[in-house]
Design a protein around this motif. Sequence first.
Motif, PDB file in Angstrom:
ATOM      1  N   SER A 272      -0.469   7.754  -5.512  1.00 45.01           N
ATOM      2  CA  SER A 272      -1.517   7.060  -6.262  1.00 45.01           C
ATOM      3  C   SER A 272      -1.025   6.520  -7.593  1.00 45.01           C
ATOM      4  O   SER A 272      -1.668   5.642  -8.191  1.00 45.01           O
ATOM      5  CB  SER A 272      -2.690   8.018  -6.519  1.00 45.01           C
TER       6      SER A 272
ATOM      7  N   ARG B 222      -1.560  -1.408  -4.150  1.00 46.65           N
ATOM      8  CA  ARG B 222      -2.691  -0.492  -4.051  1.00 46.65           C
ATOM      9  C   ARG B 222      -2.280   0.839  -3.434  1.00 46.65           C
ATOM     10  O   ARG B 222      -1.513   0.864  -2.474  1.00 46.65           O
ATOM     11  CB  ARG B 222      -3.793  -1.101  -3.179  1.00 46.65           C
TER      12      ARG B 222
ATOM     13  N   GLU C 297      -0.080  -7.820  -4.563  1.00 43.62           N
ATOM     14  CA  GLU C 297      -1.142  -6.825  -4.730  1.00 43.62           C
ATOM     15  C   GLU C 297      -0.572  -5.452  -4.420  1.00 43.62           C
ATOM     16  O   GLU C 297       0.040  -5.249  -3.369  1.00 43.62           O
ATOM     17  CB  GLU C 297      -2.298  -7.134  -3.783  1.00 43.62           C
TER      18      GLU C 297
ATOM     19  N   VAL D 299       0.866  -1.187   0.000  1.00 44.64           N
ATOM     20  CA  VAL D 299       0.000   0.000   0.000  1.00 44.64           C
ATOM     21  C   VAL D 299       0.896   1.228   0.000  1.00 44.64           C
ATOM     22  O   VAL D 299       1.801   1.338   0.832  1.00 44.64           O
ATOM     23  CB  VAL D 299      -0.933   0.018   1.219  1.00 44.64           C
TER      24      VAL D 299
ATOM     25  N   PRO E 105       2.805   2.792  -7.176  1.00 45.12           N
ATOM     26  CA  PRO E 105       2.078   1.678  -7.792  1.00 45.12           C
ATOM     27  C   PRO E 105       2.592   1.333  -9.187  1.00 45.12           C
ATOM     28  O   PRO E 105       2.718   0.162  -9.537  1.00 45.12           O
ATOM     29  CB  PRO E 105       0.635   2.176  -7.829  1.00 45.12           C
TER      30      PRO E 105
ATOM     31  N   LYS F 146     -12.207  -5.109  -5.346  1.00 47.41           N
ATOM     32  CA  LYS F 146     -10.891  -5.349  -5.940  1.00 47.41           C
ATOM     33  C   LYS F 146     -10.490  -6.826  -5.862  1.00 47.41           C
ATOM     34  O   LYS F 146      -9.334  -7.171  -6.127  1.00 47.41           O
ATOM     35  CB  LYS F 146      -9.840  -4.492  -5.221  1.00 47.41           C
TER      36      LYS F 146
ATOM     37  N   GLU G 130      -6.374   4.650   0.188  1.00 47.39           N
ATOM     38  CA  GLU G 130      -7.649   5.325  -0.070  1.00 47.39           C
ATOM     39  C   GLU G 130      -8.125   6.115   1.140  1.00 47.39           C
ATOM     40  O   GLU G 130      -9.222   6.682   1.121  1.00 47.39           O
ATOM     41  CB  GLU G 130      -8.709   4.294  -0.486  1.00 47.39           C
TER      42      GLU G 130
END
Length: 224
Positions: free
Chosen positions: A35, A59, A57, A31, A39, A85, A62
């Motif tokens: 944004s 991300r 994964e 994470v 990533p 997701k 948020e």
Amino acid sequence: MGRDDSPKERQRQQLERQLGRRASYERILIVSEGSKTEPNYFSEIRSAYRLHTANVEVRPSELGTAPIQVVGYAKDLFEQGDRRKNILPRAFEQVFAVFDRDDHDSYFNALRLAESLDGKLKNDARQFVRFRAIASVPSFELWLLLHYQDIQAPIGRDDVMRRLKQHIPGYEKGARRTFATTRAHLVIATQRAETLASKFTADTPPEPYTAIVELVKLLTALRG
């Protein structure tokens, strides 16, 4: 007998499908504060090394870009998952929260929160999970700059960007193909980042430091 279509049964079936797709190595959740920049970079590594998306994964946060929000979102996403997701609850062995020092007021609190979560959360296999803050001082771009210059003294984020653009003309936050552009210098960047880590830590700003190297080494050691 009718087909069981309960949420719990659907989740079980989804997990079975995911297990069928994923590889044997550990599942990793990343994470990031940014944004696009981080990533894009980590997703590019995933593609370059043909790592399964069910295992790695990536991300953006948020909850916001403050470090404490990045760590909080990483914790929430791990614990609760996100059906939109296709992320199941507690479906990882390692969780990483990626953020910069910059001028964030919550930076040190985020480091402490990540430390408090490390080895305390359990995943869907009832294993304790590694939870790690991946901090950079002053910013993620220090890691990129280390591919070209050996930085040993405090440096501001604006100076990092100015110097980086000397080596990657036109570089901007959110740029794509950054891993491909810098990959030829990965070995020297790793050596320089590890040298910094032998002298400084995430707790010693304004001294230059980046733990991005740890995450890059982990990902590039995996095999798809």
